[in-house]
Scaffold this motif. Structure first.
Motif, short mmCIF file in Angstrom:
data_model
loop_
_atom_site.label_atom_id
_atom_site.label_comp_id
_atom_site.label_asym_id
_atom_site.label_seq_id
_atom_site.Cartn_x
_atom_site.Cartn_y
_atom_site.Cartn_z
N ARG A 146 0.84 -1.19 0.00
CA ARG A 146 0.00 0.00 0.00
C ARG A 146 0.88 1.24 0.00
O ARG A 146 2.02 1.20 0.48
N GLU A 147 0.32 2.35 -0.50
CA GLU A 147 1.05 3.60 -0.52
C GLU A 147 0.57 4.51 0.61
O GLU A 147 -0.63 4.60 0.87
N TYR A 148 1.53 5.15 1.26
CA TYR A 148 1.24 6.04 2.38
C TYR A 148 1.87 7.40 2.12
O TYR A 148 3.03 7.48 1.72
N LEU A 149 1.08 8.46 2.35
CA LEU A 149 1.62 9.81 2.33
C LEU A 149 2.26 10.03 3.69
O LEU A 149 1.63 9.79 4.73
N THR A 150 3.51 10.46 3.70
CA THR A 150 4.21 10.67 4.97
C THR A 150 4.28 12.16 5.28
O THR A 150 4.42 12.99 4.38
N PHE A 151 4.13 12.47 6.56
CA PHE A 151 4.21 13.86 7.00
C PHE A 151 4.84 13.92 8.37
O PHE A 151 4.91 12.93 9.08
N ARG A 152 5.31 15.12 8.72
CA ARG A 152 5.99 15.32 10.00
C ARG A 152 5.12 16.15 10.94
O ARG A 152 4.46 17.10 10.52
N LEU A 153 5.16 15.77 12.20
CA LEU A 153 4.59 16.54 13.30
C LEU A 153 5.67 16.59 14.36
O LEU A 153 6.05 15.55 14.89
N ASP A 154 6.20 17.77 14.63
CA ASP A 154 7.28 17.93 15.57
C ASP A 154 8.45 17.06 15.11
O ASP A 154 8.92 17.21 14.00
N GLU A 172 7.43 11.17 12.43
CA GLU A 172 6.95 11.02 11.06
C GLU A 172 5.78 10.06 11.05
O GLU A 172 5.81 9.00 11.67
N TYR A 173 4.72 10.44 10.36
CA TYR A 173 3.48 9.68 10.31
C TYR A 173 3.18 9.31 8.87
O TYR A 173 3.68 9.95 7.94
N GLY A 174 2.33 8.30 8.70
CA GLY A 174 1.89 7.91 7.37
C GLY A 174 0.39 7.68 7.37
O GLY A 174 -0.16 7.15 8.34
N ILE A 175 -0.26 8.12 6.27
CA ILE A 175 -1.69 7.86 6.10
C ILE A 175 -1.92 7.30 4.71
O ILE A 175 -1.15 7.58 3.78
N ASP A 176 -2.95 6.50 4.57
CA ASP A 176 -3.30 5.88 3.30
C ASP A 176 -3.48 6.96 2.23
O ASP A 176 -4.30 7.87 2.39
N ILE A 177 -2.72 6.88 1.15
CA ILE A 177 -2.75 7.89 0.09
C ILE A 177 -4.14 7.98 -0.54
O ILE A 177 -4.54 9.03 -1.04
N LEU A 178 -4.92 6.90 -0.49
CA LEU A 178 -6.25 6.91 -1.10
C LEU A 178 -7.23 7.82 -0.36
O LEU A 178 -8.28 8.15 -0.90
N LYS A 179 -6.91 8.21 0.87
CA LYS A 179 -7.77 9.11 1.65
C LYS A 179 -7.46 10.57 1.37
O LYS A 179 -8.18 11.46 1.80
N VAL A 180 -6.34 10.84 0.67
CA VAL A 180 -5.89 12.21 0.44
C VAL A 180 -6.51 12.77 -0.84
O VAL A 180 -6.41 12.16 -1.90
N SER A 207 6.37 14.80 3.56
CA SER A 207 7.66 14.27 3.13
C SER A 207 7.55 13.67 1.73
O SER A 207 8.05 14.23 0.76
N ASP A 208 6.90 12.52 1.61
CA ASP A 208 6.82 11.84 0.32
C ASP A 208 5.74 10.77 0.39
O ASP A 208 5.03 10.64 1.37
N VAL A 209 5.65 10.00 -0.69
CA VAL A 209 4.74 8.86 -0.72
C VAL A 209 5.61 7.61 -0.73
O VAL A 209 6.52 7.49 -1.54
N LEU A 210 5.32 6.70 0.21
CA LEU A 210 6.12 5.48 0.32
C LEU A 210 5.24 4.26 0.12
O LEU A 210 4.09 4.24 0.57
N GLU A 211 5.79 3.26 -0.54
CA GLU A 211 5.11 1.97 -0.66
C GLU A 211 5.59 1.10 0.48
O GLU A 211 6.80 0.97 0.70
#
Length: 162
Positions: free
Chosen positions: A16-24, A27-35, A105-109
């Motif tokens: 699955r692909e996850y969009l990664t982002f930073r908080l403080d 680093e977190y990842g969320i399902d790219i299909l929700k974006v 950050s980026d999209v990771l598989e």
């Protein structure tokens, strides 16, 4: 399927692909299909009596979108707004919600092999909203079930069921 009749390796393994982002510092990842989209931060219109982590609402092409500052929701030490601060617009079932994060950050598989169960510890994030911990090289991602997190009662974004 590839040309030789074999299943695509990524699809076969449930990658699955996850969009990664930073908080403080995390680093977190969320399902790219929700974006739905990623936008620069612009101050929203404040809503009276809303929880502090709900910054307000913005008008996105005719849709009123609540904006949640994830840094405040997760009790990060600071929530500075700078040129890297972005709003990730999420499409969750029949609800559009924006989340403010420090940076994308980026999209990771990630394959299931790269995801480990999250330890059962007390935190500001309900354990049911953490899918697991993803690892890519030296990076460790906290994978969120963003739909479950955004629909939890304490978020105040969906009516409490009677």
């Amino acid at each position: 399927m590839s040309l030789n009749g074999k299943m695509d390796e990524g699809a076969a393994k449930g990658t699955r692909e996850y969009l990664t982002f930073r908080l403080d510092k995390e680093e977190y990842g969320i399902d790219i299909l929700k974006v739905q989209e990623i936008r620069g931060y612009e101050p929203p219109t404040r809503i009276a009596n809303a929880p502090a982590f709900i910054k307000g609402v913005v008008n996105l092409r005719g849709t009123i979108v609540p904006i949640v500052d994830m840094r405040l929701k997760f009790n990060c030490e600071q929530a500075d707004y700078n040129s890297f601060t972005v709003v990730i617009i999420l499409n969750l079932r029949n609800r559009v919600v924006g989340i403010v994060v420090d940076s994308v950050s980026d999209v990771l598989e990630l394959s299931p092999d790269n995801i480990k169960a999250a330890p059962e510890i007390e935190s500001v994030i309900d354990n049911g909203c953490i899918l697991g911990l993803g690892s890519v090289g030296e990076r460790m991602l906290i994978l969120l079930d963003i739909e479950k997190l955004m629909s939890s009662v304490d978020m105040g974004l969906v009516p409490a069921e009677a």
